[in-house]
Design a protein around this motif. Structure first.
Motif, PDB file in Angstrom:
ATOM      1  N   UNK A   1     -27.468  -4.251  29.222  1.00 35.49           N
ATOM      2  CA  UNK A   1     -26.599  -3.629  28.229  1.00 35.49           C
ATOM      3  C   UNK A   1     -26.391  -2.150  28.570  1.00 35.49           C
ATOM      4  N   UNK A   2     -25.150  -1.704  28.414  1.00 35.94           N
ATOM      5  CA  UNK A   2     -24.823  -0.311  28.697  1.00 35.94           C
ATOM      6  C   UNK A   2     -25.559   0.613  27.722  1.00 35.94           C
ATOM      7  N   UNK A   3     -26.177   1.659  28.255  1.00 33.63           N
ATOM      8  CA  UNK A   3     -26.935   2.600  27.432  1.00 33.63           C
ATOM      9  C   UNK A   3     -26.068   3.822  27.127  1.00 33.63           C
ATOM     10  N   UNK A   4     -25.423   3.822  26.000  1.00 34.05           N
ATOM     11  CA  UNK A   4     -24.616   4.971  25.589  1.00 34.05           C
ATOM     12  C   UNK A   4     -25.508   6.121  25.154  1.00 34.05           C
ATOM     13  N   UNK A  15     -25.154  10.961  15.716  1.00 30.23           N
ATOM     14  CA  UNK A  15     -24.519  10.651  14.434  1.00 30.23           C
ATOM     15  C   UNK A  15     -23.073  11.130  14.394  1.00 30.23           C
ATOM     16  N   UNK A  16     -22.795  12.241  15.064  1.00 29.12           N
ATOM     17  CA  UNK A  16     -21.416  12.730  15.127  1.00 29.12           C
ATOM     18  C   UNK A  16     -20.526  11.747  15.883  1.00 29.12           C
ATOM     19  N   UNK A  17     -21.027  11.226  16.995  1.00 25.59           N
ATOM     20  CA  UNK A  17     -20.259  10.264  17.784  1.00 25.59           C
ATOM     21  C   UNK A  17     -20.220   8.889  17.140  1.00 25.59           C
ATOM     22  N   UNK A  18     -21.315   8.531  16.473  1.00 26.82           N
ATOM     23  CA  UNK A  18     -21.449   7.186  15.924  1.00 26.82           C
ATOM     24  C   UNK A  18     -22.076   7.281  14.533  1.00 26.82           C
ATOM     25  N   UNK A  19     -21.254   7.520  13.489  1.00 25.47           N
ATOM     26  CA  UNK A  19     -21.783   7.737  12.136  1.00 25.47           C
ATOM     27  C   UNK A  19     -22.692   6.627  11.621  1.00 25.47           C
ATOM     28  N   UNK A  20     -22.469   5.385  12.034  1.00 25.75           N
ATOM     29  CA  UNK A  20     -23.307   4.293  11.532  1.00 25.75           C
ATOM     30  C   UNK A  20     -24.749   4.390  12.026  1.00 25.75           C
ATOM     31  N   UNK A  21     -24.990   5.225  13.024  1.00 22.27           N
ATOM     32  CA  UNK A  21     -26.366   5.437  13.492  1.00 22.27           C
ATOM     33  C   UNK A  21     -27.231   6.008  12.378  1.00 22.27           C
ATOM     34  N   UNK A  22     -26.607   6.684  11.412  1.00 23.51           N
ATOM     35  CA  UNK A  22     -27.367   7.270  10.306  1.00 23.51           C
ATOM     36  C   UNK A  22     -28.105   6.208   9.504  1.00 23.51           C
ATOM     37  N   UNK A  54     -36.283   1.557  19.334  1.00 28.37           N
ATOM     38  CA  UNK A  54     -35.286   2.339  18.612  1.00 28.37           C
ATOM     39  C   UNK A  54     -34.025   2.526  19.445  1.00 28.37           C
ATOM     40  N   UNK A  55     -34.195   2.890  20.706  1.00 34.35           N
ATOM     41  CA  UNK A  55     -33.042   3.119  21.583  1.00 34.35           C
ATOM     42  C   UNK A  55     -32.260   1.824  21.802  1.00 34.35           C
ATOM     43  N   UNK A  56     -32.970   0.723  21.957  1.00 33.01           N
ATOM     44  CA  UNK A  56     -32.295  -0.566  22.162  1.00 33.01           C
ATOM     45  C   UNK A  56     -31.492  -0.953  20.919  1.00 33.01           C
ATOM     46  N   UNK A  57     -32.079  -0.793  19.742  1.00 30.14           N
ATOM     47  CA  UNK A  57     -31.364  -1.129  18.508  1.00 30.14           C
ATOM     48  C   UNK A  57     -30.157  -0.226  18.315  1.00 30.14           C
ATOM     49  N   UNK A  58     -30.309   1.041  18.632  1.00 32.67           N
ATOM     50  CA  UNK A  58     -29.205   1.983  18.504  1.00 32.67           C
ATOM     51  C   UNK A  58     -28.037   1.591  19.396  1.00 32.67           C
ATOM     52  N   UNK A  59     -28.307   1.285  20.651  1.00 34.24           N
ATOM     53  CA  UNK A  59     -27.237   0.918  21.580  1.00 34.24           C
ATOM     54  C   UNK A  59     -26.626  -0.436  21.259  1.00 34.24           C
ATOM     55  N   UNK A  60     -27.436  -1.362  20.768  1.00 34.11           N
ATOM     56  CA  UNK A  60     -26.909  -2.675  20.367  1.00 34.11           C
ATOM     57  C   UNK A  60     -25.956  -2.528  19.195  1.00 34.11           C
TER      58      UNK A  60
END
Length: 233
Positions: A1-4, A15-22, A54-60
């Motif tokens: 999976x691509x790691x953004x 959070x600025x790039x991806x608000x749902x990360x909040x 955490x990083x895996x869930x965030x990127x998924x």
């Protein structure tokens, strides 16, 4: 999976790039507001969490959200059932998740800053009115209105046609009211432009309200301009 995003990504930039990360950060009790100007790994270590998890869930979450946004289909050439499935699985799903998740942030910003910025009380009122109306609207569409529409395609009786005409008229009125609430929110927030000294949560609320507006307008377009005219033609 691509790691953004990685563990070295700055929390507030994520959070600025991806608000749902909040929402993910909130579930892990990671401060993205006052403590957002630091690498993600610092907050992960502070909370005693698994960096990989955490990083895996965030990127998924990011990839799943992006995939939904990028799906591009000519809905004029699709069946009503396919279009309804798309509306329910994308737009209804988004609202069912976003409305309750965004609500605490809207309330928090109003409580913290409302005394000095009265317009936040108006935003709080408008958002909660919209939330209640949409939650009822989605249930009615899924369990009553969409089934009637599909039934009319199979059994185009005069009785079903009369029922459908009334349903479409009612739904379009509800869409118009929801759109008016969002337009009023946009006006009150100066096109969702936060003050220059706004905190992270304040900025997040404005970002997510604008994203809500964009998704809802796309949602209403699919129903008002494609699904309903096809059904009653």
């Amino acid at each position: 999976m691509q790691q953004t995003f990685s563990e070295t990504s700055i929390i507030r930039d994520i959070v600025t790039q991806f608000p749902r990360a909040s929402d993910l950060f909130k579930s892990y009790r990671i401060d993205f507001c006052c403590g957002g100007n630091r690498p993600l790994v610092e907050a992960i270590q502070e909370r005693g969490l698994s960096s990989e998890e955490v990083v895996e869930q965030l990127n998924t979450l990011y990839q799943d959200t992006k995939a939904l946004q990028e799906k591009n289909i000519d809905w004029n050439s699709s069946s009503s059932q396919e279009l309804i499935n798309h509306i329910v699985n994308k737009h209804h799903k988004y609202l069912n998740e976003e409305l309750p998740q965004l609500s605490p942030y809207v309330t928090k910003v109003f409580r913290v800053h409302g005394q000095s910025q009265p317009h936040l009380g108006t935003i709080h009122k408008l958002f909660n009115e919209l939330k209640i109306e949409l939650e009822q609207h989605l249930i009615k569409e899924e369990f009553e209105d969409f089934p009637l529409l599909l039934e009319y395609e199979q059994i185009p009786s005069i009785e079903n046609q009369e029922k459908l005409m009334k349903v479409v008229e009612s739904l379009e009125e509800e869409h118009q009211h929801a759109g008016n609430l969002l337009k009023e929110m946009r006006q009150v927030t100066n096109d969702f432009t936060p003050p220059h000294d706004a905190c992270g949560t304040y900025r997040l609320v404005y970002q997510r309200l604008e994203a809500l507006e964009q998704d809802l307008f796309e949602h209403i377009h699919l129903e008002n301009n494609i699904l309903f005219p096809r059904a009653i033609s």
